[in-house]
Design a protein around this motif. Structure first.
Motif, PDB file in Angstrom:
ATOM      1  N   LYS A 327      18.148  77.374  18.982  1.00  0.00           N
ATOM      2  CA  LYS A 327      16.804  77.948  19.048  1.00  0.00           C
ATOM      3  C   LYS A 327      15.747  76.895  18.743  1.00  0.00           C
ATOM      4  O   LYS A 327      14.693  76.835  19.407  1.00  0.00           O
ATOM      5  N   LEU A 328      16.015  76.050  17.727  1.00  0.00           N
ATOM      6  CA  LEU A 328      15.067  74.993  17.393  1.00  0.00           C
ATOM      7  C   LEU A 328      14.942  73.988  18.528  1.00  0.00           C
ATOM      8  O   LEU A 328      13.824  73.553  18.872  1.00  0.00           O
ATOM      9  N   ALA A 329      16.068  73.616  19.141  1.00  0.00           N
ATOM     10  CA  ALA A 329      16.040  72.675  20.260  1.00  0.00           C
ATOM     11  C   ALA A 329      15.298  73.260  21.458  1.00  0.00           C
ATOM     12  O   ALA A 329      14.549  72.547  22.139  1.00  0.00           O
ATOM     13  N   THR A 330      15.481  74.545  21.720  1.00  0.00           N
ATOM     14  CA  THR A 330      14.778  75.187  22.843  1.00  0.00           C
ATOM     15  C   THR A 330      13.268  75.164  22.614  1.00  0.00           C
ATOM     16  O   THR A 330      12.482  74.954  23.549  1.00  0.00           O
ATOM     17  N   TRP A 331      12.856  75.385  21.391  1.00  0.00           N
ATOM     18  CA  TRP A 331      11.425  75.381  21.069  1.00  0.00           C
ATOM     19  C   TRP A 331      10.815  73.981  21.170  1.00  0.00           C
ATOM     20  O   TRP A 331       9.670  73.827  21.596  1.00  0.00           O
ATOM     21  N   ALA A 332      11.589  72.933  20.809  1.00  0.00           N
ATOM     22  CA  ALA A 332      11.037  71.584  20.710  1.00  0.00           C
ATOM     23  C   ALA A 332      11.153  70.786  22.001  1.00  0.00           C
ATOM     24  O   ALA A 332      10.485  69.751  22.148  1.00  0.00           O
ATOM     25  N   THR A 333      11.999  71.203  22.945  1.00  0.00           N
ATOM     26  CA  THR A 333      12.242  70.405  24.143  1.00  0.00           C
ATOM     27  C   THR A 333      11.830  71.178  25.397  1.00  0.00           C
ATOM     28  O   THR A 333      11.505  72.366  25.331  1.00  0.00           O
ATOM     29  N   THR A 334      11.879  70.472  26.531  1.00  0.00           N
ATOM     30  CA  THR A 334      11.380  71.058  27.786  1.00  0.00           C
ATOM     31  C   THR A 334      12.428  71.208  28.869  1.00  0.00           C
ATOM     32  O   THR A 334      12.176  71.872  29.862  1.00  0.00           O
ATOM     33  N   ASN A 335      13.599  70.554  28.712  1.00  0.00           N
ATOM     34  CA  ASN A 335      14.636  70.701  29.726  1.00  0.00           C
ATOM     35  C   ASN A 335      16.000  70.586  29.068  1.00  0.00           C
ATOM     36  O   ASN A 335      16.124  70.260  27.882  1.00  0.00           O
ATOM     37  N   ALA A 336      17.038  70.841  29.854  1.00  0.00           N
ATOM     38  CA  ALA A 336      18.400  70.911  29.314  1.00  0.00           C
ATOM     39  C   ALA A 336      18.879  69.567  28.774  1.00  0.00           C
ATOM     40  O   ALA A 336      19.534  69.502  27.729  1.00  0.00           O
ATOM     41  N   ARG A 339      17.199  68.792  25.538  1.00  0.00           N
ATOM     42  CA  ARG A 339      17.740  69.694  24.522  1.00  0.00           C
ATOM     43  C   ARG A 339      19.116  69.228  24.053  1.00  0.00           C
ATOM     44  O   ARG A 339      19.427  69.282  22.861  1.00  0.00           O
ATOM     45  N   ALA A 340      19.943  68.751  24.976  1.00  0.00           N
ATOM     46  CA  ALA A 340      21.265  68.247  24.599  1.00  0.00           C
ATOM     47  C   ALA A 340      21.136  67.009  23.713  1.00  0.00           C
ATOM     48  O   ALA A 340      21.875  66.846  22.732  1.00  0.00           O
ATOM     49  N   ALA A 341      20.202  66.106  24.045  1.00  0.00           N
ATOM     50  CA  ALA A 341      19.991  64.914  23.216  1.00  0.00           C
ATOM     51  C   ALA A 341      19.469  65.299  21.839  1.00  0.00           C
ATOM     52  O   ALA A 341      19.836  64.679  20.829  1.00  0.00           O
ATOM     53  N   PHE A 342      18.632  66.315  21.777  1.00  0.00           N
ATOM     54  CA  PHE A 342      18.092  66.782  20.498  1.00  0.00           C
ATOM     55  C   PHE A 342      19.214  67.264  19.582  1.00  0.00           C
ATOM     56  O   PHE A 342      19.320  66.847  18.418  1.00  0.00           O
ATOM     57  N   THR A 343      20.058  68.165  20.090  1.00  0.00           N
ATOM     58  CA  THR A 343      21.146  68.711  19.270  1.00  0.00           C
ATOM     59  C   THR A 343      22.180  67.640  18.927  1.00  0.00           C
ATOM     60  O   THR A 343      22.727  67.621  17.819  1.00  0.00           O
ATOM     61  N   PHE A 344      22.440  66.718  19.866  1.00  0.00           N
ATOM     62  CA  PHE A 344      23.391  65.640  19.620  1.00  0.00           C
ATOM     63  C   PHE A 344      22.900  64.757  18.475  1.00  0.00           C
ATOM     64  O   PHE A 344      23.656  64.444  17.533  1.00  0.00           O
ATOM     65  N   THR A 345      21.638  64.342  18.527  1.00  0.00           N
ATOM     66  CA  THR A 345      21.085  63.482  17.480  1.00  0.00           C
ATOM     67  C   THR A 345      21.029  64.210  16.155  1.00  0.00           C
ATOM     68  O   THR A 345      21.314  63.634  15.103  1.00  0.00           O
ATOM     69  N   TRP A 346      20.674  65.481  16.190  1.00  0.00           N
ATOM     70  CA  TRP A 346      20.593  66.266  14.947  1.00  0.00           C
ATOM     71  C   TRP A 346      21.953  66.303  14.249  1.00  0.00           C
ATOM     72  O   TRP A 346      22.046  66.125  13.032  1.00  0.00           O
ATOM     73  N   ARG A 347      23.003  66.530  15.030  1.00  0.00           N
ATOM     74  CA  ARG A 347      24.332  66.640  14.429  1.00  0.00           C
ATOM     75  C   ARG A 347      24.845  65.278  13.947  1.00  0.00           C
ATOM     76  O   ARG A 347      25.433  65.174  12.863  1.00  0.00           O
ATOM     77  N   ILE A 348      24.626  64.239  14.744  1.00  0.00           N
ATOM     78  CA  ILE A 348      25.134  62.922  14.358  1.00  0.00           C
ATOM     79  C   ILE A 348      24.443  62.419  13.107  1.00  0.00           C
ATOM     80  O   ILE A 348      25.085  61.872  12.188  1.00  0.00           O
TER      81      ILE A 348
END
Length: 556
Positions: A327-336, A339-348
Motif C-alpha cells: 500500500k505504501l509503495a502504491t501511494w509513493a510510486t507511479t508504475n509497476a 513500485r517493485a524497486a521501492f519494495t525491493f530497496t525497502w526490504r534490503i
C-alpha cells in the motif's frame, strides 16, 4: 607483529595447557588468523579501504592515531591536578581506554568472534571447543593489548614524569588489565546471547547493539571535551559509596592512586583487589562455564532460515507486512517497475546488516552533534541562526545513505538487472531513492525538527519545511551528479576513494542554499513563498532523474 605475538604465546604455553587447550592447535589457529588479518581492512579507518595482497598498514596507522589522541587526553587530564585530586581524572582516563577497547571489539572484531566460516575446515578435525574459543580470545586480546598500549603511552609518560617509574608501571599494568576486562565483558555479552537467543536473531541483535554503541560513543566524544574544560569537575573530591565498587574504571584508578599519593586504606585495598582479580576471574569463568557447546552454537549462527514462529502465525505476519508495504509503495510510486524497486530497496535496507551499520550511526551522529552544539555557549550553537545550520548540516549525513544505496556484498546478484526486461532503469533508480527518503530521511528529519521546534519555538515550522524540501533537492541533485549505479550492484571496494571534491562541492552548495534561506527569513513571508517553489524544484529534478537511460548507468 605476528612473530612477536607467537613468541609471547610460546613463553606462556603452559597456561593454555592448564586451561584445557591443545597448545599446538591453538598456536596454528592464531597464526593463520593473524596472517589473514593482514589482508583485512579495519572499520576504524573507513569502510572501504583496499588492503594490499599480503600486508596492511591500516592497524599501524590506527595505533598511531590512538597514541596521539590518547596522549592529548592524558596531558589534559593528568598533567595539572594535584596528587590527592587525581582519582577522578584517572577514572576518566581508564573509562576512555575501556570504551575504546569495547568499541574496537564491537565495530571491528565482533564478526571475528562470531565468525563461523572456518568451521568447514576446523570442525572435521579433532579440535576441542575450548581450544577454538581460547584461540579466538588470544587473537582478539593481542590487538586489544596493542590498542591499550598505544592509548596508555601518554599517561605513562605524564605519570612517570610527575610521580615516578613505579606509578607509571602500575598505570601501564592497569591499562592492559582493562583490555582483558573488556574482553571478558564483551564476550560474556556475546556468549550469553548465544545461550538464550535464537541463532536467527543473534546477528540482528548484535547489529543494533553496534549501532547504539556507536552513537553513544560519539555522544561521549562530544561530552568528554566539555568535562575536560571544566576544572572544577576534574579537581573535585569524591566521597566513595557502595555503587562505586561496581565501576571497573574506578578499580584501576584507585590502584594507580595507591602509588601516586601514596595511600593504603580499606577502600583502596578493595578497589585494588578487584582490579587485579576480576579480569582473570572473568576469563576463568568464561572458560569454565560459558564455552560449552561454543563451536556448535557458532555453526548455527549462519542458519538464518530457522524461525521460532509457528507455521500458522508466520505466514499471517508476513502477509500483514507485505500488504502494508504494498500500500505504501502504491501511494509513493507511479508504475509497476518503480513500485517493485521501492519494495525491493525497502526490504534490503531492512535486512542488510552492513548497510544499517554504515548508515544508521551516521544519522545518530548528526542528531548527537546538533544536540551537543546547541548547548555549547561559546560556539555557533549560541547564535540566532544555529537552527538553520543544524537543518542543513544534518543533510550531509543523509547523503551517506544515498551513497551506500549502490553498495552490497552480494553485488554479483546484480546480473538480474541485465537479464530482466527493464527498459527504463530510471524507474528503478527513482523507486529506490523514494524508499530511502520515506524510510530514512523523513524519520530522521522528524526527530531533528522536533528538537529544533522544542528548543527554538514552533514559529520555526516554516524554516523546517523549507529546509526539508531543500534537503530533498540536494539529495536528488547529488544522485544526478554522481555516477549512477543500480541498487546494490557494486562491490564495497569498487567505488573510488577520493570523494573530497564531491563532498566539498556539496558542502559549498549547502552553504549557499542555507545562506539564501537565512536571507529569506529577513523578508516578510519570504520563507512561506519559497516553500512551493522548492517543492516544485524537487519534483522537477526527481522527474529528470527518473528519465535516466541505460547509457547513463554504470554496471558494477
Amino acid at each position: 607483529m605476528t612473530t612477536l605475538i607467537l613468541w609471547l604465546l610460546d613463553r606462556v604455553q603452559s597456561l593454555f595447557r592448564l586451561l584445557g587447550a591443545d597448545y599446538g592447535q591453538l598456536r596454528a589457529i592464531v597464526q593463520v588468523k593473524l596472517i589473514m588479518d593482514n589482508r583485512r581492512s579495519l572499520v576504524s579507518l573507513g569502510r572501504y579501504g583496499k588492503p594490499s595482497a599480503e600486508s596492511n598498514s591500516n592497524f599501524t596507522r590506527v595505533l598511531g592515531i590512538y597514541t596521539l589522541v590518547g596522549g592529548l587526553i592524558s596531558l589534559a587530564m593528568l598533567s595539572t591536578p594535584e596528587r590527592d585530586m587525581l582519582f577522578f581524572p584517572l577514572t576518566l582516563q581508564f573509562s576512555y581506554i575501556m570504551a575504546l577497547c569495547a568499541m574496537t571489539l564491537i565495530s571491528d572484531f565482533s564478526s571475528v568472534i562470531l565468525d563461523s566460516s572456518d568451521n568447514q575446515i576446523i570442525l572435521p578435525r579433532p579440535v576441542g571447543s575450548r581450544t577454538l574459543w581460547l584461540a579466538r580470545i588470544v587473537h582478539i586480546s593481542s590487538y586489544l593489548f596493542a590498542i591499550a598500549l598505544s592509548l596508555s603511552v601518554g599517561g605513562v609518560l605524564v605519570i612517570g614524569y610527575r610521580f615516578g617509574a613505579l606509578a607509571a608501571l602500575t598505570f601501564l599494568t592497569m591499562s592492559l588489565l582493562s583490555a582483558v576486562l573488556m574482553v571478558f565483558l564483551t564476550n560474556v555479552f556475546y556468549l550469553v546471547l548465544m545461550r538464550f537467543i535464537n541463532e536467527e536473531k543473534l546477528r540482528e541483535v548484535i547489529n543494533y547493539f553496534q549501532i547504539v554503541m556507536a552513537v553513544l560513543f560519539y555522544g561521549g566524544y562530544q561530552l568528554l571535551p566539555r568535562l575536560i574544560d571544566s576544572r572544577e569537575i576534574l579537581t573535585q573530591t569524591i566521597e566513595h559509596t557502595w555503587w562505586h565498587y561496581l565501576i571497573p574504571p574506578m578499580w584501576m584508578a584507585a590502584t594507580v592512586d595507591v602509588f601516586i599519593q601514596p595511600i593504603l586504606d580499606s577502600t583502596h585495598i578493595i578497589f585494588g583487589s578487584l582490579a587485579l582479580l576480576m579480569p582473570f576471574a572473568g576469563l576463568w569463568f568464561m572458560n569454565r562455564f560459558l564455552t560449552a557447546n561454543f563451536t556448535q552454537k557458532l555453526s548455527g549462527i549462519d542458519n538464518e532460515s530457522q524461525s521460532e514462529a509457528s507455521p500458522l502465525s508466520a505466514p499471517r505476519t508476513q502477509s500483514v507486512r507485505t500488504n502494508w508495504l504494498e500500500k505504501l509503495a502504491t501511494w509513493a510510486t507511479t508504475n509497476a517497475l518503480e513500485r517493485a524497486a521501492f519494495t525491493f530497496t525497502w526490504r534490503i535496507t531492512g535486512r542488510d546488516r552492513k548497510f544499517k551499520l554504515k548508515t544508521y550511526p551516521q544519522l545518530g551522529f548528526g542528531l548527537a552533534y546538533v544536540v551537543a552544539m546547541s548547548f555549547q555557549s561559546r560556539s555557533i550553537g549560541s547564535s540566532g541562526f544555529f537552527y538553520l545550520f543544524a537543518l542543513y548540516f544534518a543533510g550531509l549525513y543523509v547523503m551517506v545513505a544515498q551513497y551506500q544505496l549502490g553498495i552490497s556484498d552480494n553485488y554479483k546478484a546484480s546480473w538480474i538487472y541485465g537479464s530482466a526486461p527493464i527498459q527504463a532503469p530510471g524507474d528503478v533508480l527513482s523507486g529506490s531513492l523514494k524508499a530511502l527518503i520515506i524510510k530514512l530521511l523523513i524519520p530522521f528529519y522528524t526527530l531533528l525538527a522536533s528538537y529544533i521546534l522544542y528548543r527554538y519555538g514552533l514559529d520555526k515550522i516554516n524554516d523546517v519545511l523549507l529546509a526539508f524540501s531543500n534537503s530533498l533537492i540536494m539529495l536528488v541533485s547529488a544522485a544526478l551528479l554522481s555516477t549512477r549505479y543500480m541498487p546494490f550492484s557494486v562491490a564495497p571496494d569498487a567505488l573510488k576513494q577520493n570523494n573530497t571534491a564531491r563532498g566539498l562541492l556539496v558542502s559549498i552548495v549547502l552553504a549557499i542554499v542555507g545562506l539564501s534561506h537565512f536571507g529569506l527569513t529577513l523578508v516578510p513571508y519570504g520563507v512561506w513563498v519559497a516553500i512551493p517553489a522548492s517543492v516544485f524544484t524537487f519534483w522537477y529534478i526527481l522527474h529528470q532523474y527518473k528519465k535516466t537511460s541505460w547509457e547513463r548507468v554504470e554496471m558494477g
